[in-house]
Design a protein around this motif. Structure first.
Motif, PDB file in Angstrom:
ATOM      1  N   LYS A 211       0.833  -1.217   0.000  1.00 38.77           N
ATOM      2  CA  LYS A 211       0.000   0.000   0.000  1.00 38.77           C
ATOM      3  C   LYS A 211       0.866   1.265   0.000  1.00 38.77           C
ATOM      4  N   GLU A 212       1.941   1.283   0.799  1.00 40.67           N
ATOM      5  CA  GLU A 212       2.792   2.471   0.814  1.00 40.67           C
ATOM      6  C   GLU A 212       3.547   2.625  -0.509  1.00 40.67           C
ATOM      7  N   ALA A 215       1.269   4.405  -2.745  1.00 42.33           N
ATOM      8  CA  ALA A 215       1.176   5.817  -2.354  1.00 42.33           C
ATOM      9  C   ALA A 215       2.395   6.596  -2.841  1.00 42.33           C
ATOM     10  N   ARG A 216       3.571   6.018  -2.666  1.00 44.33           N
ATOM     11  CA  ARG A 216       4.796   6.694  -3.119  1.00 44.33           C
ATOM     12  C   ARG A 216       4.804   6.837  -4.646  1.00 44.33           C
ATOM     13  N   ALA A 231       5.027   9.964   5.523  1.00 39.58           N
ATOM     14  CA  ALA A 231       4.258   8.756   5.844  1.00 39.58           C
ATOM     15  C   ALA A 231       4.044   8.678   7.354  1.00 39.58           C
ATOM     16  N   ASN A 233       2.140   6.355  10.448  1.00 41.39           N
ATOM     17  CA  ASN A 233       1.413   5.154  10.872  1.00 41.39           C
ATOM     18  C   ASN A 233       0.463   5.557  11.994  1.00 41.39           C
ATOM     19  N   PHE A 274       0.705  10.741   3.786  1.00 41.31           N
ATOM     20  CA  PHE A 274       0.225   9.366   3.665  1.00 41.31           C
ATOM     21  C   PHE A 274      -0.155   8.859   5.054  1.00 41.31           C
ATOM     22  N   ASP A 276      -1.213   5.891   7.015  1.00 38.22           N
ATOM     23  CA  ASP A 276      -1.304   4.432   7.000  1.00 38.22           C
ATOM     24  C   ASP A 276      -2.123   3.968   8.204  1.00 38.22           C
TER      25      ASP A 276
END
Length: 530
Positions: A211-212, A215-216, A231, A233, A274, A276
């Motif tokens: 998923k990351e 996003a990147r 990012a 968490n 982002f 997460d």
């Protein structure tokens, strides 16, 4: 170090220079450069042309007095950090608190004790110069960090754009590598989202699906590529600090807020934030996040509203619609975030990509070890393609890394592969379990539960108890995530905690099964559906 080695300059501010003639002469005799000013106004003019290393300031001055002069000097950018001593006659009554309030280091009594004065000069000029050196070094470090970030961003932009050019060649980003139809569609979606700069995106999928990475790729292929990618968490942010960490705070906003702090939103200004594990964000903070996204403004703790220009990408491995129904996630925030949605398929649904991924990881491992790439036998590939991968691509890489370590030959065989469910390796004996007491017992992959809490519950039912260390192994999570989940399940009565510190175990309640447990049909080995 003596004063001659310091080669220091001093500013003495006194109405009658004759009264400090002896003091001035003594200072010059030990190699100090002395300048005189007869009023606060004159001192403020002097520092515009020349900055001394230390200032001695009489409290009795014509015009603005010594206290006000000291205050103005400390407000001035170029003398803010210059040490200042106030001078007063020994017979005068002095206000020590006021002297410290305006920024002085203390008082020097007249007539002067020269050894005492020289000691203060040595100590404080040395400290002042060390501080200047540190400031210069910090500035150099900031410039170096800026340069390195620019280099990293440039490299990431190149990789992202190369990975998502419309072409038939396989994508060179590991987690998105493959030629399956589902992955081709996702790459098409990514290319579309790279062309817009404000649209929010929700990326969902199981742990380890990348998923990351998605996003990147969206960020570094978009018009915001040269700006920050931050990012966060959400599950790792302590609840009592979450608002400060996201939106920042001003000095004095709460106990311990010694300085202004930029939150993640401000750090991402102009770029992408982002979020997460969005589903783990506390309900009170969800309302503030919604307001920030709706108004494009944030409210630092204790501060005033600030406009923001960022793009928000979010990810989750939870079923947010189920959380909305359960009352643990806001429906309005969901629809604000999910303007566009990308669902990443688990690896078990695109097994035609396993050979390509395995080849990439083996090449990468060979480069890291600076050794020849190991081949993958057909029987080993068949075993890999027969496995369901509860940990998805991340687990595939771990399996291959272990195989490379334990394989003494040029070709990896099935016996070198260690799966959570060893019965899925065709025609081979299962490898011997490791001797370490911390090893993770085998769990049948095709019966692996869907959510992290269900995984923990299934493990406890099978093994009787779980520790934080084994929880981290089970989920591939860090200490904070494991502690949060175990604590949450304990508070909800799903688990019972026994012992303290390193001997802490978590088990099922002895009296009755929890509601959560009753709803999850793990006793029959069935996978829960959300």
């Amino acid at each position: 170090m003596n004063t001659i080695e310091l080669n220091a300059s001093i500013l003495i501010v006194e109405e009658t220079p004759e009264s400090s003639h002896t003091f001035t002469k003594h200072m010059k005799n030990v190699g100090l450069d002395v300048t005189l000013a007869q009023s606060g106004e004159q001192a403020l003019q002097v520092i515009e042309k020349w900055v001394p290393d230390i200032i001695f300031l009489d409290i009795r001055l014509p015009g603005i007095d010594g206290f006000e002069t000291c205050h103005r000097l400390k407000q001035h950018e170029i003398t803010r950090y210059v040490p200042i001593f106030l001078m007063a006659a020994m017979t005068e009554t002095i206000d020590k608190v006021k002297g410290l309030t305006v920024g002085s280091l203390g008082y020097i009594s007249k007539p002067f004790q020269y050894e005492e004065v020289l000691m203060h000069i040595n100590i404080h000029i040395s400290l002042f110069r060390q501080q200047k050196t540190l400031q210069q070094e910090n500035e150099q470090l900031r410039q170096e960090i800026k340069r390195l970030k620019a280099t990293e961003n440039a490299r990431s932009i190149t990789e992202a754009k190369a990975a998502y050019q419309p072409k038939s060649e396989p994508c060179d980003i590991p987690t998105l590598m493959g030629q399956s139809q589902s992955l081709i569609e996702i790459k098409t979606d990514i290319r579309r989202l790279q062309k817009v700069n404000k649209t929010s995106v929700l990326i969902d999928g199981e742990c380890g699906t990348g998923k990351e990475v998605v996003a990147r790729a969206i960020h570094f292929g978009s018009g915001r590529a040269k700006m920050p990618f931050i990012a966060v968490n959400c599950s790792a942010i302590p609840h009592d600090l979450a608002e400060s960490q996201l939106f920042g705070h001003v000095r004095g906003a709460f106990t311990g807020a010694l300085n202004n702090r930029r939150g993640y939103f401000e750090q991402a200004e102009g770029g992408t934030l982002f979020l997460d594990e969005l589903g783990e964000l506390p309900i009170p903070l969800q309302a503030k996040l919604l307001r920030a996204l709706e108004e494009n403004k944030i409210m630092p703790v204790g501060g005033e509203p600030k406009p923001i220009n960022i793009r928000v990408l979010a990810a989750t491995n939870a079923n947010l619609l189920a959380k909305i129904k359960a009352g643990t996630f806001r429906q309005d925030l969901y629809f604000r975030i999910v303007c566009c949605n990308i669902t990443l398929p688990p690896l078990r649904t695109r097994k035609e990509d396993i050979a390509l991924l395995a080849d990439h990881f083996l090449m990468e491992l060979a480069a890291d070890r600076e050794k020849a790439k190991k081949a993958l036998s057909q029987r080993a590939l068949t075993a890999l393609e027969s496995y369901d991968y509860p940990g998805n691509v991340r687990e595939l890489k771990n399996i291959l890394e272990r195989a490379v370590i334990y394989c003494d030959y040029d070709s990896i065989q099935p016996q070198h592969l260690r799966f959570i469910d060893t019965s899925l390796i065709p025609d081979t004996k299962p490898p011997k379990p490791p001797q370490s007491t911390d090893a993770l017992p085998a769990i049948e992959a095709y019966k692996f539960p869907a959510t992290d809490e269900e995984k923990i519950l299934a493990y406890v039912q099978k093994q009787g108890h779980i520790t934080n260390a084994r929880c981290r192994q089970l989920l591939g999570a860090n200490y904070n995530r494991a502690s949060y989940l175990l604590g949450k399940m304990t508070r909800e009565g799903v688990l019972v905690r026994e012992g303290n510190h390193r001997s802490t175990n978590y088990r099922l309640p002895r009296a009755k099964k929890s509601d959560f447990y009753e709803k999850s049909d793990f006793s029959n080995g069935n996978k829960s559906e959300f």
